[in-house]
Design an enzyme around this catalytic site. Structure first.
Site, PDB file in Angstrom:
ATOM      1  N   ASP A  95       0.746  -1.274   0.101  1.00  0.00           N
ATOM      2  CA  ASP A  95      -0.065   0.044   0.088  1.00  0.00           C
ATOM      3  C   ASP A  95       0.783   1.368   0.018  1.00  0.00           C
ATOM      4  O   ASP A  95       1.877   1.173   0.737  1.00  0.00           O
ATOM      5  CB  ASP A  95      -0.912  -0.051   1.172  1.00  0.00           C
ATOM      6  CG  ASP A  95      -0.159   0.041   2.761  1.00  0.00           C
ATOM      7  OD1 ASP A  95      -0.051   0.996   3.071  1.00  0.00           O
ATOM      8  OD2 ASP A  95      -0.148  -1.037   2.967  1.00  0.00           O
ATOM      9  N   ASP A 184      -9.829   3.441   6.410  1.00  0.00           N
ATOM     10  CA  ASP A 184      -8.743   3.335   7.053  1.00  0.00           C
ATOM     11  C   ASP A 184      -8.985   4.159   8.300  1.00  0.00           C
ATOM     12  O   ASP A 184      -8.946   5.417   8.357  1.00  0.00           O
ATOM     13  CB  ASP A 184      -7.499   3.691   6.392  1.00  0.00           C
ATOM     14  CG  ASP A 184      -6.399   4.059   7.152  1.00  0.00           C
ATOM     15  OD1 ASP A 184      -6.216   3.688   8.476  1.00  0.00           O
ATOM     16  OD2 ASP A 184      -5.093   4.636   6.782  1.00  0.00           O
ATOM     17  N   GLU A 186      -8.027   4.486  12.219  1.00  0.00           N
ATOM     18  CA  GLU A 186      -6.767   4.008  13.128  1.00  0.00           C
ATOM     19  C   GLU A 186      -6.467   5.186  14.253  1.00  0.00           C
ATOM     20  O   GLU A 186      -7.111   6.308  14.197  1.00  0.00           O
ATOM     21  CB  GLU A 186      -5.731   3.745  12.391  1.00  0.00           C
ATOM     22  CG  GLU A 186      -5.060   4.696  11.388  1.00  0.00           C
ATOM     23  CD  GLU A 186      -3.961   4.287  10.595  1.00  0.00           C
ATOM     24  OE1 GLU A 186      -2.809   4.143  11.331  1.00  0.00           O
ATOM     25  OE2 GLU A 186      -4.030   4.236   9.444  1.00  0.00           O
TER      26      GLU A 186
END
Length: 293
Positions: A95, A184, A186
């Site tokens: 990624d 995503d 986090e």
């Protein structure tokens, strides 16, 4: 340090884009450099985020920290062990974000990399200025590709961020080589660990994003997270495990304990050396089946 397509140091130098380049990108309707329209009141990165190289909003990247206290790098032995354990049954990928700049996709393809995820957006203002080269370049060498959105739940609603993501690179097509988009979610590089939200509010925010993403694309978004953040900020909910594939981040020899409800991971980010490397939990035919939907 000059920008490299294969490395990202613990303290990467922020890339700059000239006014000419910005104009060219704007003229093509592609992606503006930096956090477009960022106000002077935009939040500043935390000390641990700055230690990980994040200097301004928009510069966050997938897995910038494992525990909220900085970038925990695996030892070479751990990375090698993870690679040897997974190589026989899983499919390797990487990624990338703006930190990698223009990636040498042919080189990565020759090393056996079969898929790539590319950062497209962050919040509701940032667009990766290298998105077109990274997203199209990976596809053009033969990889299965997808994109991800770095969530800022204290910035705007989940619905608004899903709209921004889909409108700027996060869409999906049934060509067999485009993966569903990734949420995503986090540790916060700009402030409070859970973005100032309660566990219930965080669950609602994620539900708003994933629900809107599915309404727009017909696909369930992949959720990228760490077990520690998920436990702290959602109460280790199993609410999404029946619908959304899990991408777990853990830099070690195994993915470790997974968030509640998920019996297995779909993707595992296991190292950031020399850049973020991942495994899909299956062979290439299963990866393409996920892409096809």
């Amino acid at each position: 340090m000059t920008r490299s397509s294969t490395t990202r140091s613990r303290h990467p130098i922020r890339h700059t884009v000239t006014a000419v380049a910005v104009g060219l990108l704007a003229g093509t309707g592609l992606f503006a450099a930096g956090p477009a329209g960022a106000a002077s009141s935009a939040p500043s990165p935390t000390p641990s985020a700055r230690d990980a190289g994040i200097r301004a909003p928009g510069e966050a990247y997938m897995g910038w920290t494992q525990d909220g206290a900085g970038r925990a790098r695996p030892t070479p032995a751990q990375a090698a062990r993870a690679s040897s354990l997974a190589a026989a049954t899983q499919t390797p990928g990487i990624d990338v974000s703006s930190w990698q700049g223009n990636v040498d996709w042919a080189s990565w393809w020759s090393q056996g990399t079969k898929f790539a995820f590319v950062k497209a957006t962050e919040g509701t203002t940032y667009r990766n200025p290298y998105f077109a080269q990274q997203y199209n370049g990976s596809y053009n060498v033969g990889m299965t590709r997808g994109s991800y959105h770095f969530a800022l739940p204290d910035n705007s609603s989940g619905t608004a961020q899903a709209d921004w993501f889909v409108g700027h690179g996060g869409g999906w097509s049934a060509d067999g080589r485009t993966l569903p988009g990734v949420l995503d979610i986090e540790y916060n590089p700009y402030g409070a660990t859970c973005y100032g939200l309660s566990q219930a509010s965080m669950r609602s925010w994620i539900a708003a994003f994933t629900g809107r993403y599915k309404a727009l694309t017909g696909r369930d978004a992949i959720i990228y997270t760490t077990t520690s953040w998920w436990t702290t900020c959602t109460g280790n909910t199993s609410q999404f495990s029946a619908s959304n594939p899990l991408w777990v981040a853990r830099y070690n020899t195994t993915p470790g304990t997974l968030p509640a409800g998920w019996a297995y991971y779909t993707f595992w980010q296991y190292t950031d050396s020399p850049l973020d490397k991942d495994y899909f939990n299956g062979d290439l035919s299963r990866l393409r089946a996920l892409a096809l939907g």
